[in-house]
Motif scaffolding. Structure first.
Motif, PDB file in Angstrom:
ATOM      1  N   SER A 165     -15.731   1.344  -1.755  1.00 28.75           N
ATOM      2  CA  SER A 165     -15.937   1.879  -3.106  1.00 28.75           C
ATOM      3  C   SER A 165     -15.751   3.389  -3.038  1.00 28.75           C
ATOM      4  CB  SER A 165     -17.355   1.552  -3.577  1.00 28.75           C
ATOM      5  OG  SER A 165     -17.734   2.373  -4.659  1.00 28.75           O
ATOM      6  N   PHE A 166     -15.237   3.977  -4.116  1.00 30.32           N
ATOM      7  CA  PHE A 166     -15.087   5.437  -4.111  1.00 30.32           C
ATOM      8  C   PHE A 166     -16.448   6.124  -4.082  1.00 30.32           C
ATOM      9  CE2 PHE A 166     -15.574   4.800  -8.653  1.00 30.32           C
ATOM     10  CZ  PHE A 166     -16.302   5.905  -9.055  1.00 30.32           C
ATOM     11  N   ILE A 215      -3.866   3.752   0.103  1.00 28.15           N
ATOM     12  CA  ILE A 215      -4.362   3.252  -1.177  1.00 28.15           C
ATOM     13  C   ILE A 215      -3.476   2.103  -1.661  1.00 28.15           C
ATOM     14  CG2 ILE A 215      -5.416   5.445  -1.843  1.00 28.15           C
ATOM     15  CD1 ILE A 215      -2.966   5.952  -3.658  1.00 28.15           C
ATOM     16  N   SER A 216      -4.009   1.352  -2.601  1.00 26.67           N
ATOM     17  CA  SER A 216      -3.252   0.237  -3.175  1.00 26.67           C
ATOM     18  C   SER A 216      -2.195   0.762  -4.141  1.00 26.67           C
ATOM     19  CB  SER A 216      -4.187  -0.713  -3.913  1.00 26.67           C
ATOM     20  OG  SER A 216      -4.713  -0.074  -5.065  1.00 26.67           O
ATOM     21  N   ILE A 267     -10.282   8.146  -4.019  1.00 27.93           N
ATOM     22  CA  ILE A 267      -9.587   8.650  -5.203  1.00 27.93           C
ATOM     23  C   ILE A 267      -9.065  10.057  -4.930  1.00 27.93           C
ATOM     24  CG2 ILE A 267     -10.840   7.171  -6.812  1.00 27.93           C
ATOM     25  CD1 ILE A 267     -12.624   9.551  -7.499  1.00 27.93           C
ATOM     26  N   GLY A 269      -8.557   2.219   1.441  1.00 30.35           N
ATOM     27  CA  GLY A 269      -9.288   1.540   0.375  1.00 30.35           C
ATOM     28  C   GLY A 269      -9.484   2.390  -0.861  1.00 30.35           C
ATOM     29  N   HIS A 270     -10.712   2.423  -1.311  1.00 29.21           N
ATOM     30  CA  HIS A 270     -11.039   3.045  -2.594  1.00 29.21           C
ATOM     31  C   HIS A 270     -11.384   4.521  -2.444  1.00 29.21           C
ATOM     32  CE1 HIS A 270     -10.899  -0.755  -4.725  1.00 29.21           C
ATOM     33  NE2 HIS A 270     -11.513  -1.281  -3.684  1.00 29.21           N
ATOM     34  N   ASP A 281     -12.628   1.911   6.505  1.00 28.48           N
ATOM     35  CA  ASP A 281     -12.630   1.273   5.192  1.00 28.48           C
ATOM     36  C   ASP A 281     -13.563   1.990   4.217  1.00 28.48           C
ATOM     37  OD1 ASP A 281     -11.862  -0.803   3.368  1.00 28.48           O
ATOM     38  OD2 ASP A 281     -13.861  -1.657   3.633  1.00 28.48           O
ATOM     39  N   LEU A 286      -3.842   1.628  -7.472  1.00 27.59           N
ATOM     40  CA  LEU A 286      -4.484   2.942  -7.543  1.00 27.59           C
ATOM     41  C   LEU A 286      -3.426   4.043  -7.643  1.00 27.59           C
ATOM     42  CD1 LEU A 286      -6.945   4.766  -7.556  1.00 27.59           C
ATOM     43  CD2 LEU A 286      -6.969   4.641  -5.062  1.00 27.59           C
ATOM     44  N   THR A 292       0.836  -1.187   0.000  1.00 31.43           N
ATOM     45  CA  THR A 292       0.000   0.000   0.000  1.00 31.43           C
ATOM     46  C   THR A 292       0.879   1.248   0.000  1.00 31.43           C
ATOM     47  OG1 THR A 292      -0.145   0.047   2.409  1.00 31.43           O
ATOM     48  CG2 THR A 292      -1.893  -1.127   1.240  1.00 31.43           C
TER      49      THR A 292
END
Length: 136
Positions: A52-53, A98-99, A81, A78-79, A49, A102, A2
């Motif tokens: 989803s964005f 973030i991953s 942006i 997580g997601h 967490d 991403l 991450t």
């Protein structure tokens, strides 16, 4: 792996206490933060967490945690942006996790562009305040 995003840009995870200990809370996006008030003593970090964005419940959780007095490290995970970074900081997140994938799709420059999140305060602009007045 991450990537941790702060106002300074991308960096490694500096949290070394582990995430399984009693000083860390990992919250799902459907957590009711008002039920946590009596559980925050000794908590050094909370990760919220974002599955989803498009799921903004984590922003509400962060704001409520700050309003009930949580002062420790608060991380969105997580997601999230880059377009959401300023909002994340405004509601009380200190950082975003973030991953690597991403981070490749949304490079550091996109996040750093939004790092001056206090200068893009829509509500203050609508009230006619200057940026300096809006942040104090």
């Amino acid at each position: 792996m991450t990537v941790i995003v702060t106002d300074a840009g991308f960096g490694p995870d500096t949290w070394t206490a582990g995430f399984e200990g009693s000083t860390v809370l990992d919250l799902t996006s459907d957590t009711n933060p008002t039920t946590l008030k009596d559980q925050l003593d000794g908590i050094e970090m909370i990760r919220v967490d974002f599955p989803s964005f498009a799921d903004g419940r984590g922003f509400t959780i962060a704001r409520h945690l700050r309003l009930i007095g949580y002062t420790g490290r608060l991380r969105a995970k997580g997601h999230v942006i880059s377009d959401q970074y300023a909002m994340a900081r405004r509601v009380g997140f200190d950082e975003v996790e973030i991953s690597d994938e991403l981070a490749e799709r949304q490079p550091e420059a996109e996040w750093k562009f939004r790092a001056n999140w206090q200068s893009h305060n829509y509500q203050a602009r609508m009230r006619g305040e200057t940026n300096a007045a809006a942040t104090h």
